[in-house]
Design a protein around this motif. Structure first.
Motif, PDB file in Angstrom:
ATOM      1  N   LYS A 156      54.132  36.040  46.706  1.00 28.72           N
ATOM      2  CA  LYS A 156      54.017  35.495  45.352  1.00 28.72           C
ATOM      3  C   LYS A 156      52.824  34.552  45.193  1.00 28.72           C
ATOM      4  O   LYS A 156      52.396  34.277  44.073  1.00 28.72           O
ATOM      5  CB  LYS A 156      55.306  34.760  44.979  1.00 28.72           C
ATOM      6  N   ASP A 157      52.311  34.055  46.313  1.00 25.05           N
ATOM      7  CA  ASP A 157      51.173  33.131  46.264  1.00 25.05           C
ATOM      8  C   ASP A 157      49.837  33.859  46.373  1.00 25.05           C
ATOM      9  O   ASP A 157      48.779  33.226  46.388  1.00 25.05           O
ATOM     10  CB  ASP A 157      51.278  32.098  47.411  1.00 25.05           C
ATOM     11  N   ILE A 158      49.889  35.179  46.455  1.00 27.18           N
ATOM     12  CA  ILE A 158      48.672  35.984  46.576  1.00 27.18           C
ATOM     13  C   ILE A 158      48.445  36.712  45.261  1.00 27.18           C
ATOM     14  O   ILE A 158      49.317  37.456  44.788  1.00 27.18           O
ATOM     15  CB  ILE A 158      48.790  37.003  47.722  1.00 27.18           C
ATOM     16  N   GLY A 159      47.326  36.480  44.656  1.00 25.10           N
ATOM     17  CA  GLY A 159      47.004  37.130  43.382  1.00 25.10           C
ATOM     18  C   GLY A 159      45.911  38.167  43.557  1.00 25.10           C
ATOM     19  O   GLY A 159      44.875  37.886  44.164  1.00 25.10           O
ATOM     20  N   ILE A 160      46.155  39.350  43.048  1.00 24.98           N
ATOM     21  CA  ILE A 160      45.153  40.418  43.106  1.00 24.98           C
ATOM     22  C   ILE A 160      44.645  40.706  41.702  1.00 24.98           C
ATOM     23  O   ILE A 160      45.429  40.968  40.776  1.00 24.98           O
ATOM     24  CB  ILE A 160      45.720  41.696  43.751  1.00 24.98           C
ATOM     25  N   THR A 161      43.341  40.640  41.555  1.00 23.09           N
ATOM     26  CA  THR A 161      42.687  40.902  40.271  1.00 23.09           C
ATOM     27  C   THR A 161      41.899  42.193  40.359  1.00 23.09           C
ATOM     28  O   THR A 161      41.047  42.350  41.235  1.00 23.09           O
ATOM     29  CB  THR A 161      41.733  39.755  39.901  1.00 23.09           C
ATOM     30  N   LEU A 162      42.179  43.110  39.473  1.00 25.84           N
ATOM     31  CA  LEU A 162      41.481  44.392  39.442  1.00 25.84           C
ATOM     32  C   LEU A 162      40.231  44.273  38.577  1.00 25.84           C
ATOM     33  O   LEU A 162      40.298  43.849  37.426  1.00 25.84           O
ATOM     34  CB  LEU A 162      42.401  45.480  38.885  1.00 25.84           C
ATOM     35  N   ILE A 163      39.088  44.634  39.133  1.00 29.48           N
ATOM     36  CA  ILE A 163      37.854  44.744  38.353  1.00 29.48           C
ATOM     37  C   ILE A 163      37.859  46.143  37.754  1.00 29.48           C
ATOM     38  O   ILE A 163      37.638  47.129  38.454  1.00 29.48           O
ATOM     39  CB  ILE A 163      36.599  44.532  39.220  1.00 29.48           C
ATOM     40  N   THR A 164      38.128  46.253  36.468  1.00 32.92           N
ATOM     41  CA  THR A 164      38.484  47.550  35.893  1.00 32.92           C
ATOM     42  C   THR A 164      37.472  48.094  34.889  1.00 32.92           C
ATOM     43  O   THR A 164      36.909  47.329  34.100  1.00 32.92           O
ATOM     44  CB  THR A 164      39.869  47.474  35.218  1.00 32.92           C
ATOM     45  N   PRO A 165      37.271  49.411  34.917  1.00 30.75           N
ATOM     46  CA  PRO A 165      36.454  50.060  33.892  1.00 30.75           C
ATOM     47  C   PRO A 165      37.278  50.569  32.729  1.00 30.75           C
ATOM     48  O   PRO A 165      36.756  51.182  31.806  1.00 30.75           O
ATOM     49  CB  PRO A 165      35.867  51.251  34.669  1.00 30.75           C
ATOM     50  N   CYS A 166      38.603  50.294  32.757  1.00 32.57           N
ATOM     51  CA  CYS A 166      39.523  51.074  31.933  1.00 32.57           C
ATOM     52  C   CYS A 166      40.575  50.200  31.264  1.00 32.57           C
ATOM     53  O   CYS A 166      41.193  49.345  31.912  1.00 32.57           O
ATOM     54  CB  CYS A 166      40.182  52.116  32.845  1.00 32.57           C
ATOM     55  N   THR A 167      40.790  50.413  29.980  1.00 29.45           N
ATOM     56  CA  THR A 167      41.827  49.686  29.241  1.00 29.45           C
ATOM     57  C   THR A 167      43.236  50.113  29.658  1.00 29.45           C
ATOM     58  O   THR A 167      44.149  49.299  29.708  1.00 29.45           O
ATOM     59  CB  THR A 167      41.659  49.928  27.731  1.00 29.45           C
ATOM     60  N   ALA A 168      43.404  51.392  29.960  1.00 28.53           N
ATOM     61  CA  ALA A 168      44.729  51.894  30.323  1.00 28.53           C
ATOM     62  C   ALA A 168      45.209  51.261  31.621  1.00 28.53           C
ATOM     63  O   ALA A 168      46.411  51.027  31.802  1.00 28.53           O
ATOM     64  CB  ALA A 168      44.706  53.413  30.454  1.00 28.53           C
ATOM     65  N   ARG A 169      44.281  50.967  32.534  1.00 26.35           N
ATOM     66  CA  ARG A 169      44.676  50.318  33.787  1.00 26.35           C
ATOM     67  C   ARG A 169      45.095  48.871  33.547  1.00 26.35           C
ATOM     68  O   ARG A 169      45.952  48.335  34.256  1.00 26.35           O
ATOM     69  CB  ARG A 169      43.539  50.388  34.805  1.00 26.35           C
ATOM     70  N   VAL A 170      44.490  48.238  32.549  1.00 34.95           N
ATOM     71  CA  VAL A 170      44.919  46.880  32.180  1.00 34.95           C
ATOM     72  C   VAL A 170      46.364  46.917  31.698  1.00 34.95           C
ATOM     73  O   VAL A 170      47.195  46.096  32.107  1.00 34.95           O
ATOM     74  CB  VAL A 170      44.002  46.301  31.085  1.00 34.95           C
ATOM     75  N   THR A 171      46.671  47.879  30.848  1.00 32.20           N
ATOM     76  CA  THR A 171      48.034  48.019  30.331  1.00 32.20           C
ATOM     77  C   THR A 171      49.022  48.317  31.452  1.00 32.20           C
ATOM     78  O   THR A 171      50.151  47.813  31.449  1.00 32.20           O
ATOM     79  CB  THR A 171      48.088  49.148  29.282  1.00 32.20           C
TER      80      THR A 171
END
Length: 546
Positions: free
Chosen positions: A186-201
């Motif tokens: 829970k203390d580890i945060g993963i941030t996706l560098i995304t080209p895509c809106t659907a992946r954000v959703t």
């Protein structure tokens, strides 16, 4: 559940100019135009980003996270990168350099999704062979999965039962860091560098899994300039990172997502097909639905043109980005996956670690009524309305198609039943129907006949007023009633030349005998009114359109 559904695609009404471009490209007919402003029907939207790509005024955008806000949420922050990012930069910057620059921006570590790609590459073909429903549809593009939920729910059993490379990579990275750093997951945060809106959703609304191992997202558009500034400054030291190998690079559309033969895992698989672009995808899904592609074993589908390289949140032209990726791929080595690793990957699949364990359900978007009898009546009403519409799907009414117009009216999403095309035709028909003869005008406006009685049966289609003869000759239409204060003989010559129906003289202006005689000779009715020109024109116009 639908009330809590998160959408990454948002609308900025103040920027919308009502151009209808988005209305025409939306694959699920999720956009309507009301009061010359676009609006999005949340239940229909699949967050594919087509509207973002097409909007000329940037009225559509995506909700992503801010890098500064992300830093304070977790003790250990990791950036997760799709190789699409490498293609956004000139090849003078190596992938290691780019990843080092991202770490410099404030992340504790940075990875790309090569391990998730390797896992899928190792086990997918065997899973496809054993899949009961053919052709199998790739599960890597979340926009396609939502499209299937909304428009092709009967194809849900065809979806490949494997998580996306991003999700697989995020899961493995979190577990690894948790053990190595003695941190709670829970203390580890993963941030996706995304080209895509659907992946954000899909981070907030994952498909086929209970929850996502990715915690936040930053669009490539938002992070591109900060990365470029770091690279250009020379302040970052290039650090070796875990890089994709050649055979991990071209794995499914979740990695490179260009769906070309150059980067398709299944390009050599003779019973496979690669498709990109949302409207091409719809055509192929329709073919599958009709049972015309049962000879294929696997179909790889990406919503964006060119796959993720053409995502709505990238900055570089997809063809240039593809060329950059190809140049990077030339420097990568092929990697032979150890058999023990392959066995581990299959074990992960079998124990549910990397497969879709949650049922994918259809998403209802047009529920006519809970009562089946009322639903049937409404369905019949929709068909009756549709039968009366022109069927040209112009979108002028604010609904994308005539079918959508009928559905919107019956379901209460629009209060008016006015088809603009039919309204134009109706007014045109009324005008033609209400065309009158000069005698009708004389009687209804209480005009006095001064001359030209033989022309009283002439048809009148319009009214025109002007006292400058040269201007009248250039602009008046045939079959018009001409209102003018001029009374000299030349007005008759102009009327004859333009085929005007009659001449109306306002305010009882005196007409010479010469003019009257000429009007009799040419059968041009000369009519006299007590009213001024403005009132004559107004009353005549009302008569013509009534």
């Amino acid at each position: 559940m639908e009330n809590k559904y998160f959408h990454s695609v948002i609308l900025k009404p103040e920027r919308c100019i009502g151009c209808t471009y988005c209305l025409r490209v939306c694959p699920t007919e999720a956009i309507r135009l009301k009061n010359k402003k676009a609006s999005i029907i949340a239940q229909r939207c699949i967050d594919c980003g087509e509207c973002i790509r097409i909007c000329p005024n940037h009225a559509k955008s995506a909700i992503t996270d801010n890098i500064e806000d992300i830093k304070g949420k977790f003790k250990y922050n990791v950036a997760l990168v799709l190789p699409v990012l490498y293609g956004q930069f000139d090849t003078i910057y190596s992938p290691d350099k780019i990843l080092s620059a991202i770490k410099y921006l404030g992340f504790d570590d940075v990875y790309d999704i090569s391990q998730g790609a390797e896992i899928i590459g190792a086990i997918a073909e065997d899973i496809i062979k054993n899949h009961s429903t053919k052709p199998v549809i790739s599960s890597s593009c979340p926009a396609i999965l939502r499209l299937i939920q909304v428009r092709f729910p009967e194809l849900i059993p065809n979806i490949l039962d494997i998580e996306t490379p991003t999700e697989i990579s995020a899961r493995i990275i979190k577990n690894r860091i948790s053990k190595e750093k003695s941190l709670d997951i829970k203390d580890i945060g993963i941030t996706l560098i995304t080209p895509c809106t659907a992946r954000v959703t899909s981070i907030k609304n994952p498909i086929g899994v209970e929850h996502s191992f990715i915690d936040s997202s930053i669009s490539i558009k938002d992070i591109y300039v900060p990365i470029l500034k770091v690279l250009s400054s020379g302040n970052v030291n290039e650090t070796k990172h875990s890089m994709p190998t050649l055979n991990a690079m071209p794995t499914l559309n979740g990695i490179i997502c260009n769906n070309s033969d150059d980067f398709s895992m299944f390009s050599s698989y003779r019973k496979s097909l690669s498709v990109n672009g949302i409207h091409n995808a719809i055509s192929i899904l329709e073919e599958i639905e009709l049972g015309r592609l049962n000879n294929l074993s696997f179909i790889e589908i990406a919503a964006c043109p060119g796959g993720c390289l053409g995502g709505p949140l990238v900055v570089e032209n997809r063809y240039i980005a593809l060329n950059n990726i190809k140049n990077i791929a030339k420097k990568l080595k092929n990697h032979v996956i150890d058999k023990s690793n392959i066995n581990n990957y299959f074990e992960m699949y079998n124990n549910g670690s990397i497969r879709l364990v949650k049922s994918i359900e259809p998403r209802s978007v047009t529920r006519l009524d809970l009562d089946i009898k009322k639903s049937i009546k409404k369905l019949n009403l929709i068909q009756n309305i549709l039968d009366k519409l022109p069927g040209i799907n112009c979108g002028i009414c604010g609904s994308p198609t005539c079918q959508a117009f009928a559905e919107d009216f019956v379901t209460g999403n629009r209060s008016d039943y006015i088809c603009p095309v039919q309204e134009i035709e109706r007014k045109k028909g009324l005008k033609e129907k209400n065309n009158m003869i000069v005698k009708d005008i004389m009687d209804r406006l209480n005009l006095k006949l001064a001359a030209g009685e033989s022309g009283l049966k002439k048809e009148v289609k319009d009214v025109y007023t002007c006292d400058l003869l040269s201007w009248v000759m250039a602009h008046a239409d045939a079959k018009s009633a001409w209102v003018t204060i001029q009374t000299h003989v030349n007005i008759v010559a102009v009327a004859v030349l333009l085929d005007l129906s009659c001449i109306i003289i306002p305010e009882n202006a005196e007409i010479s005998d010469e003019t009257k005689n000429k009007a009799d000779d040419e059968s041009i009715p000369l009519l006299i009114s007590d009213e001024n020109a403005y009132k004559i024109c107004y009353e005549l116009h009302q008569e013509l359109i009534r």
